[in-house]
Design a protein around this motif. Structure first.
Motif, PDB file in Angstrom:
ATOM      1  N   SER A 234       0.825  -1.206   0.000  1.00 43.77           N
ATOM      2  CA  SER A 234       0.000   0.000   0.000  1.00 43.77           C
ATOM      3  C   SER A 234       0.860   1.258   0.000  1.00 43.77           C
ATOM      4  N   PHE A 239      -0.737  -1.925  -6.099  1.00 41.77           N
ATOM      5  CA  PHE A 239      -2.083  -2.381  -5.760  1.00 41.77           C
ATOM      6  C   PHE A 239      -2.381  -3.790  -6.273  1.00 41.77           C
ATOM      7  N   LEU A 242      -1.041  -5.851  -3.516  1.00 46.52           N
ATOM      8  CA  LEU A 242      -1.913  -5.627  -2.364  1.00 46.52           C
ATOM      9  C   LEU A 242      -3.185  -6.450  -2.484  1.00 46.52           C
ATOM     10  N   GLU A 243      -3.756  -6.495  -3.680  1.00 42.96           N
ATOM     11  CA  GLU A 243      -4.970  -7.285  -3.888  1.00 42.96           C
ATOM     12  C   GLU A 243      -4.701  -8.772  -3.647  1.00 42.96           C
TER      13      GLU A 243
END
Length: 307
Positions: A234, A239, A242-243
């Motif tokens: 983050s 991202f 992160l997902e």
């Protein structure tokens, strides 16, 4: 050692991560390493320490320090605890990393525990851990239900044929690589080691330990204690990673919920239904048909989940 009141828990990164979060630790997780090499460990920086799982044998235990030397823990300001409870070795190894890294936010409960045990020797710290209601109850909350355990069976003397496993911690503390093993009389120093050098130097020590075993022995596991990857991805705006990390956490959570459930009653009722249905429809032929139908439905659900 008495293990009264402490249950066996599964060696799993998701279990241990949720366990330390339940104790109040912030921004720390455990990850399983699939290969034993410095590059894989370096990729998990910031890395606080590692937990090594191996099959305990009397013959392998006869060689003790893998080239290291014992040091007095109080003199060197190391949090070290002797193992007093057999089933607690995983939780104790994790605490050995958490309590020795000043940058880790332990939370109020473990901060209080660490402060209370300051100045204790390894024996007294081990007793304090074994008597901690908070640590024991949190540890036990991740054990699987065991409805068929025979409580009348007394513990046996361990032999090399028994499937007994042990956890130990390796941590860089104040510029030195330490091995923290609750079955040893004191911490073991493996020499100078910075955080940057830790991945390479700990792998060297681990290979020396693995060399105690026959080449056919492959039952080893390595868990890294590192910073929460969600915060890292983050902060740098990655991202996609992160997902994936959030998906992994959701799967960990689901698995941990299932671990706490006792499905014996459900399975028994399902078997009764299947047997009654088989008898009613004509025996073995009907049973094979039920299995084929179940396989077909499972395959359809799998394909639907991928679309």
């Amino acid at each position: 050692m008495s293990d009264s009141g402490w249950n066996t828990i599964e060696s799993d990164a998701g279990v241990f991560t949720e366990l330390i979060e339940t104790l109040g630790v912030k921004a720390v997780q455990l990850d399983e390493l699939l290969t034993l090499d410095p590059t894989s460990l370096s990729a998990l920086a910031p890395l606080y320490g590692v937990i090594f799982l191996f099959k305990w044998t009397q013959s392998a235990a006869s060689q003790t320090t893998d080239g290291g030397v014992y040091v007095p823990e109080v003199e060197h300001e190391i949090f070290f605890a002797r193992q007093k409870i057999q089933n607690a070795c995983a939780t104790q190894a994790i605490l050995s990393v958490l309590m020795n890294r000043e940058e880790i936010k332990l939370g109020s409960a473990l901060d209080e525990f660490k402060s209370f045990t300051t100045g204790f020797d390894g024996e007294l710290r081990g007793e304090t851990i074994s008597n901690s209601d908070l640590i024991r109850s949190t540890h036990n909350s991740f054990s699987r239900p065991t409805p068929f355990v025979d409580e009348s069976i007394a513990p046996r003397t361990a032999t090399d044929d028994d499937d007994l496993y042990h956890f130990i911690a390796y941590v860089p503390i104040s510029g030195t690589l330490y091995e923290l093993d609750g079955l040893q009389p004191a911490p073991i120093s493996h020499g100078p080691c910075t955080d940057d050098e830790f991945p390479e130097k700990v792998v060297e020590v681990l290979y020396r330990r693995i060399a105690r075993y026959d080449a056919s022995e492959v039952r080893f596991n390595l868990l890294a204690v590192c910073a929460d990857r969600r915060e890292l991805w983050s902060n740098i705006g990655d991202f996609e990673r992160l997902e994936r990390e959030n998906e992994k956490r959701a799967e960990w959570r689901r698995e941990n919920i299932l671990r706490r459930e006792n499905f014996v009653g459900l399975i028994a009722e399902m078997l009764k239904y299947v047997v009654d249905d088989v008898v009613e429809k004509g025996g073995d032929t009907a049973f094979e048909g039920i299995i084929d139908q179940a396989k077909e439905k499972s395959a359809q659900r799998y394909l639907q989940s991928k679309t």
